[in-house]
Design a protein around this motif. Structure first.
Motif, PDB file in Angstrom:
ATOM      1  N   PRO A  40      63.041 102.065  48.820  1.00  0.00           N
ATOM      2  CA  PRO A  40      62.103 102.904  49.705  1.00  0.00           C
ATOM      3  C   PRO A  40      62.842 103.917  50.770  1.00  0.00           C
ATOM      4  CG  PRO A  40      62.696 100.700  50.496  1.00  0.00           C
ATOM      5  CD  PRO A  40      63.482 100.637  49.119  1.00  0.00           C
ATOM      6  N   ILE A  41      63.847 103.705  50.992  1.00  0.00           N
ATOM      7  CA  ILE A  41      64.464 104.864  51.922  1.00  0.00           C
ATOM      8  C   ILE A  41      64.575 106.334  51.008  1.00  0.00           C
ATOM      9  CG2 ILE A  41      66.510 105.625  53.004  1.00  0.00           C
ATOM     10  CD1 ILE A  41      67.189 102.656  53.571  1.00  0.00           C
ATOM     11  N   LEU A  42      64.904 106.200  49.901  1.00  0.00           N
ATOM     12  CA  LEU A  42      64.885 107.292  48.962  1.00  0.00           C
ATOM     13  C   LEU A  42      63.795 107.755  48.714  1.00  0.00           C
ATOM     14  CD1 LEU A  42      68.020 106.497  46.591  1.00  0.00           C
ATOM     15  CD2 LEU A  42      68.001 108.067  48.360  1.00  0.00           C
ATOM     16  N   VAL A  43      62.795 107.095  48.337  1.00  0.00           N
ATOM     17  CA  VAL A  43      61.258 107.491  48.210  1.00  0.00           C
ATOM     18  C   VAL A  43      60.711 108.397  49.367  1.00  0.00           C
ATOM     19  CG1 VAL A  43      58.874 106.754  47.846  1.00  0.00           C
ATOM     20  CG2 VAL A  43      60.776 105.760  46.472  1.00  0.00           C
ATOM     21  N   GLY A  44      61.131 107.629  50.506  1.00  0.00           N
ATOM     22  CA  GLY A  44      60.626 108.544  51.649  1.00  0.00           C
ATOM     23  C   GLY A  44      61.262 109.892  51.932  1.00  0.00           C
ATOM     24  N   VAL A  45      62.661 109.862  51.624  1.00  0.00           N
ATOM     25  CA  VAL A  45      63.384 111.037  51.754  1.00  0.00           C
ATOM     26  C   VAL A  45      62.812 112.042  50.719  1.00  0.00           C
ATOM     27  CG1 VAL A  45      65.588 112.105  51.132  1.00  0.00           C
ATOM     28  CG2 VAL A  45      65.571 109.859  52.714  1.00  0.00           C
ATOM     29  N   ILE A  46      62.462 111.562  49.547  1.00  0.00           N
ATOM     30  CA  ILE A  46      61.868 112.383  48.543  1.00  0.00           C
ATOM     31  C   ILE A  46      60.678 113.155  49.069  1.00  0.00           C
ATOM     32  CG2 ILE A  46      60.918 112.799  46.147  1.00  0.00           C
ATOM     33  CD1 ILE A  46      63.015 110.572  45.351  1.00  0.00           C
ATOM     34  N   VAL A  47      59.898 112.452  49.484  1.00  0.00           N
ATOM     35  CA  VAL A  47      58.561 112.745  50.042  1.00  0.00           C
ATOM     36  C   VAL A  47      58.648 113.849  51.202  1.00  0.00           C
ATOM     37  CG1 VAL A  47      56.397 112.037  51.340  1.00  0.00           C
ATOM     38  CG2 VAL A  47      57.424 110.606  49.467  1.00  0.00           C
ATOM     39  N   ASP A  48      59.567 113.482  52.112  1.00  0.00           N
ATOM     40  CA  ASP A  48      59.774 114.449  53.324  1.00  0.00           C
ATOM     41  C   ASP A  48      60.562 115.743  52.799  1.00  0.00           C
ATOM     42  OD1 ASP A  48      58.338 113.125  55.255  1.00  0.00           O
ATOM     43  OD2 ASP A  48      60.040 112.083  56.033  1.00  0.00           O
ATOM     44  N   ARG A  49      61.570 115.596  51.924  1.00  0.00           N
ATOM     45  CA  ARG A  49      62.208 116.787  51.836  1.00  0.00           C
ATOM     46  C   ARG A  49      62.218 117.569  50.478  1.00  0.00           C
ATOM     47  NH1 ARG A  49      68.613 114.874  53.777  1.00  0.00           N
ATOM     48  NH2 ARG A  49      67.645 114.174  56.003  1.00  0.00           N
ATOM     49  N   ALA A  50      61.335 116.993  49.629  1.00  0.00           N
ATOM     50  CA  ALA A  50      60.981 117.648  48.414  1.00  0.00           C
ATOM     51  C   ALA A  50      59.599 117.738  48.329  1.00  0.00           C
ATOM     52  CB  ALA A  50      61.606 116.936  47.150  1.00  0.00           C
ATOM     53  N   VAL A  51      58.602 117.038  48.109  1.00  0.00           N
ATOM     54  CA  VAL A  51      57.371 116.663  48.016  1.00  0.00           C
ATOM     55  C   VAL A  51      56.690 117.751  49.263  1.00  0.00           C
ATOM     56  CG1 VAL A  51      54.956 115.493  47.760  1.00  0.00           C
ATOM     57  CG2 VAL A  51      57.300 114.761  46.546  1.00  0.00           C
ATOM     58  N   ALA A  58      65.460 120.107  45.224  1.00  0.00           N
ATOM     59  CA  ALA A  58      65.514 118.814  46.146  1.00  0.00           C
ATOM     60  C   ALA A  58      65.065 117.841  45.327  1.00  0.00           C
ATOM     61  CB  ALA A  58      65.044 119.157  47.467  1.00  0.00           C
ATOM     62  N   LEU A  59      63.903 118.013  44.653  1.00  0.00           N
ATOM     63  CA  LEU A  59      63.262 116.927  44.078  1.00  0.00           C
ATOM     64  C   LEU A  59      63.837 116.433  42.994  1.00  0.00           C
ATOM     65  CD1 LEU A  59      60.634 115.279  43.693  1.00  0.00           C
ATOM     66  CD2 LEU A  59      59.564 117.222  42.145  1.00  0.00           C
ATOM     67  N   LEU A  60      64.700 117.298  42.001  1.00  0.00           N
ATOM     68  CA  LEU A  60      65.341 116.946  40.878  1.00  0.00           C
ATOM     69  C   LEU A  60      66.785 116.151  41.508  1.00  0.00           C
ATOM     70  CD1 LEU A  60      65.143 120.071  38.682  1.00  0.00           C
ATOM     71  CD2 LEU A  60      63.757 117.898  38.284  1.00  0.00           C
ATOM     72  N   ALA A  61      67.229 116.613  42.471  1.00  0.00           N
ATOM     73  CA  ALA A  61      68.512 116.131  43.063  1.00  0.00           C
ATOM     74  C   ALA A  61      68.282 114.629  43.301  1.00  0.00           C
ATOM     75  CB  ALA A  61      69.268 116.925  44.090  1.00  0.00           C
ATOM     76  N   TRP A  62      67.255 114.534  44.484  1.00  0.00           N
ATOM     77  CA  TRP A  62      66.881 113.246  45.060  1.00  0.00           C
ATOM     78  C   TRP A  62      66.271 112.228  43.784  1.00  0.00           C
ATOM     79  CZ3 TRP A  62      69.155 111.642  48.997  1.00  0.00           C
ATOM     80  CH2 TRP A  62      69.469 112.579  50.006  1.00  0.00           C
ATOM     81  N   THR A  63      65.580 112.803  42.865  1.00  0.00           N
ATOM     82  CA  THR A  63      65.252 111.905  41.957  1.00  0.00           C
ATOM     83  C   THR A  63      66.460 111.320  40.994  1.00  0.00           C
ATOM     84  OG1 THR A  63      63.160 113.130  41.485  1.00  0.00           O
ATOM     85  CG2 THR A  63      63.748 111.758  39.696  1.00  0.00           C
ATOM     86  N   VAL A 274      55.496 111.330  57.306  1.00  0.00           N
ATOM     87  CA  VAL A 274      54.820 110.505  56.343  1.00  0.00           C
ATOM     88  C   VAL A 274      55.852 110.062  55.422  1.00  0.00           C
ATOM     89  CG1 VAL A 274      53.318 110.682  54.187  1.00  0.00           C
ATOM     90  CG2 VAL A 274      52.814 112.010  56.228  1.00  0.00           C
ATOM     91  N   GLY A 275      56.929 110.677  55.026  1.00  0.00           N
ATOM     92  CA  GLY A 275      57.876 109.879  54.450  1.00  0.00           C
ATOM     93  C   GLY A 275      58.699 108.920  55.100  1.00  0.00           C
ATOM     94  N   GLU A 276      58.624 108.970  56.323  1.00  0.00           N
ATOM     95  CA  GLU A 276      59.259 107.766  57.065  1.00  0.00           C
ATOM     96  C   GLU A 276      58.169 106.627  57.079  1.00  0.00           C
ATOM     97  OE1 GLU A 276      62.028 109.990  60.500  1.00  0.00           O
ATOM     98  OE2 GLU A 276      59.854 109.914  60.944  1.00  0.00           O
ATOM     99  N   PHE A 277      57.012 107.047  57.114  1.00  0.00           N
ATOM    100  CA  PHE A 277      55.946 105.791  57.205  1.00  0.00           C
ATOM    101  C   PHE A 277      55.971 105.096  55.773  1.00  0.00           C
ATOM    102  CE2 PHE A 277      51.717 104.588  55.655  1.00  0.00           C
ATOM    103  CZ  PHE A 277      51.449 103.619  56.645  1.00  0.00           C
ATOM    104  N   ILE A 278      56.329 105.789  54.508  1.00  0.00           N
ATOM    105  CA  ILE A 278      56.338 105.101  53.254  1.00  0.00           C
ATOM    106  C   ILE A 278      57.647 104.497  53.128  1.00  0.00           C
ATOM    107  CG2 ILE A 278      56.666 105.832  51.052  1.00  0.00           C
ATOM    108  CD1 ILE A 278      54.877 108.417  51.286  1.00  0.00           C
ATOM    109  N   THR A 279      58.510 104.844  53.728  1.00  0.00           N
ATOM    110  CA  THR A 279      59.917 104.218  53.891  1.00  0.00           C
ATOM    111  C   THR A 279      59.701 102.951  54.517  1.00  0.00           C
ATOM    112  OG1 THR A 279      61.236 106.093  53.783  1.00  0.00           O
ATOM    113  CG2 THR A 279      62.206 104.049  54.590  1.00  0.00           C
ATOM    114  N   VAL A 280      58.988 102.902  55.746  1.00  0.00           N
ATOM    115  CA  VAL A 280      58.785 101.666  56.506  1.00  0.00           C
ATOM    116  C   VAL A 280      57.709 100.759  55.617  1.00  0.00           C
ATOM    117  CG1 VAL A 280      57.816 100.555  58.541  1.00  0.00           C
ATOM    118  CG2 VAL A 280      59.059 102.712  58.776  1.00  0.00           C
TER     119      VAL A 280
END
Length: 563
Positions: A40-51, A58-63, A274-280
């Motif tokens: 869930p931490i990585l999913v939040g990072v992907i949302v904030d830093r890529a999406v 960044a999307l490819l790297a984090w995925t 939003v990404g942090e909310f998804i992570t939480v």
């Protein structure tokens, strides 16, 4: 103090002797939960830093990072589970072997537990004890998951992180208060189950005699009462454990839900992205499982400790006989002024090579004599074998020289052949001789498979007389210099009994081998085959002589054997 004098010592030893697999599996389980917590931490990072930024690179790297985490997660789970399951299986096996060796100790285990209860300890309690090796990695990995998620939540929001770090110890402390109650209930459950198993074993073994005297209904009623006590104890333990599980699940869910609600409020007020909310939210949902694991830890530990206490009680039990060192000079048996149970100053002398019958109208006297010669303990007076006190003779040597075959003997799952001899060969022709002497060859002839005839547990597919003959053949094949038989023909017909009497006489006393035999019986057929008969009345020798002579001149003896 013995290393396994307490349940805690049994559990510590289980950890120590499975250390390599346990700690390897625990480390891999920790890595697995670390990866699961990172998802869930990585999913939040992907949302904030890529999406949110639209950065394809960044999307490819984090995925790719997320895919790698999933790969490590799968591999560590597989190999961690393999190590841990092997450790659990090995510990359960070692405990069962150790318990069996203790129960079957040649110097005889001193315990008040019945056979069924000992069976429950060797199976169920040994299994529950080995489960500690499953609890340790589960708890460790749950702590890893909670720690990683708590750190992430602290970095995202200090109040969220502090909520996790403070609430979890409080919840665990409250739940731990119920551990002693769970341990008591589980121990009571196992004790009652052991009593029910013991009674069931006794009833199944003695079913034919119970039917013979019309007492099967009384036996059924007694078992029903014991079984109800066992059921009540099981229900109490289950209610306690289920109430604990329900409370722990509720508290875990409330804690995770509370974290999610706090995160939602922080997101609405702009305190987290939003990404942090998804992570939480993802972490809160993920934490339900490790929270649940940590919440049931006291219950798991209590059950394992209760089982380990029962295991330790058997392992630390003393043995009846001292370590013998004496070496007898021959196989002459002499009892001098022996008091044991109902026996009161008994004198008995059996010379090497002599065939002696013992008649005891009072069954307690016969049982006491047979039991004393099998386990020489708790008596006064002297029981001498070859001039040495029987209890001081090395047990392996004593068992080689003197074998006391009880009236109630057990057969085992296998074949007729494996119940008579553990070896594949025929003992140089002695197997056929022993079978003929015990009239057990007739049992084999009645089945197309002969000696390969299947025998079910406890010989349940054989009649009482057939079981007696097979057990007698086994004792005769062992060929001890001194053999004690207790009522070996009570379940056979008169013709077979005569064949057995002639067979014992021919096999053990038809040559100069010097075999001695003591048969405790009231059978005129067997007594007529002996060299001499000793008549025991009220725990002492009342008369002795040849069977024919005693029948003619002793009214008490005649009434005892001709009734």
């Amino acid at each position: 103090m013995s290393k396994v004098s307490t349940g805690a010592a049994v559990l510590r030893r289980a950890v120590a002797r499975n250390g390599r697999r346990l700690w390897t599996g625990t480390a891999l389980a920790g890595v697995y939960q670390l990866c699961a917590a990172l998802v869930p931490i990585l999913v939040g990072v992907i949302v904030d830093r890529a999406v949110a930024t639209g950065a394809v690179t960044a999307l490819l790297a984090w995925t790719a990072t997320l895919a790698l985490v999933y790969l490590v997660l799968v591999v560590t789970y597989r190999f961690g589970a393999r190590n841990l399951q092997r450790a659990i299986a090995d510990e359960g096996h070692q405990l069962r072997v150790e318990l069996a060796a203790k129960i079957l100790h040649p110097r005889v285990l001193r315990t008040g537990r019945h056979t069924g209860d000992l069976l429950a300890v060797t199976t169920t309690d040994a299994e529950y004890t080995s489960y500690l090796l499953d609890h340790i990695p589960r708890v460790t990995s749950a702590l890893v998951a909670v720690t990683v998620s708590a750190v992430a939540l602290l970095l995202i929001s200090t109040p969220l992180g502090l909520t996790v770090l403070i609430a979890i110890p409080v919840v665990l402390a409250v739940l731990t208060l119920t551990a002693p109650l769970i341990a008591r209930r589980v121990k009571e459950q196992q004790d009652q189950a052991g009593r029910a198993s013991a009674l069931a074993t006794d009833l199944v073994t003695g079913l034919r005699p119970l039917r013979g005297i019309g007492a099967q209904d009384a036996g059924t009623g007694r078992y029903r009462r014991v079984s109800r006590h066992s059921l009540a104890a099981t229900l109490r333990a289950s209610r306690t454990q289920n109430a604990y599980l329900g409370a722990s699940t509720m508290l875990s869910s409330l804690l995770a839900g509370g974290i999610a609600l706090m995160a939602g409020w922080f997101a609405l007020t702009g305190r987290i992205t939003v990404g942090e909310f998804i992570t939480v939210i993802g972490s809160a949902q993920f934490l339900v499982e490790p929270f649940g694991v940590l919440a049931v830890v006291p219950g798991w530990t209590a059950a394992a400790r209760a089982a380990a206490d029962r295991v330790a009680a058997v392992l630390r039990a003393d043995v009846v006989l001292p370590p013998g060192t004496a070496v007898p000079d021959g196989c002459e048996l002499r009892l001098t002024d022996v008091t044991y149970g109902p026996l009161a100053g008994l004198h008995l002398h059996v010379r090497a090579g002599e065939f002696v019958g013992v008649v005891a109208p009072r069954s307690a006297d016969a049982e006491a004599l047979a039991r004393l010669l099998a386990v020489p303990d708790g008596h006064t007076g002297d029981v001498l074998l070859g001039g040495e006190r029987l209890e001081t003779v090395d047990r392996d040597r004593a068992r080689h020289l003197l074998h006391s075959e009880p009236h109630r003997t057990d057969l085992f799952t296998g074949t007729l052949a494996t119940n008579v001899t553990p070896h594949d060969d025929d003992g140089g022709g002695r197997l056929d001789e022993a079978l003929r002497a015990a009239a057990a060859d007739e049992v084999a002839h009645l089945h197309p498979a002969g000696l390969r005839m299947p025998v079910t547990e406890r010989g349940a597919n054989l009649s009482g007389g057939q079981r007696q003959r097979v057990a007698l053949a086994r004792a005769l094949l062992a060929g001890p210099p001194l053999l004690v038989l207790h009522d070996p023909t009570t379940a056979v017909d008169a013709v077979t009994e005569q064949a057995v009497a002639d067979g014992i006489r021919s096999l053990r006393h038809g040559s100069d081998d010097g075999y001695g035999t003591v048969v405790i019986t009231s059978s005129p057929t067997l007594l007529a085959a002996t060299d001499r008969v000793v008549f025991v009345a009220d725990g002492v020798v009342a008369a002795e002589g040849a069977h024919a002579e005693l029948v003619t001149h002793d009214d008490s003896y005649r009434r005892a054997v001709l009734r």
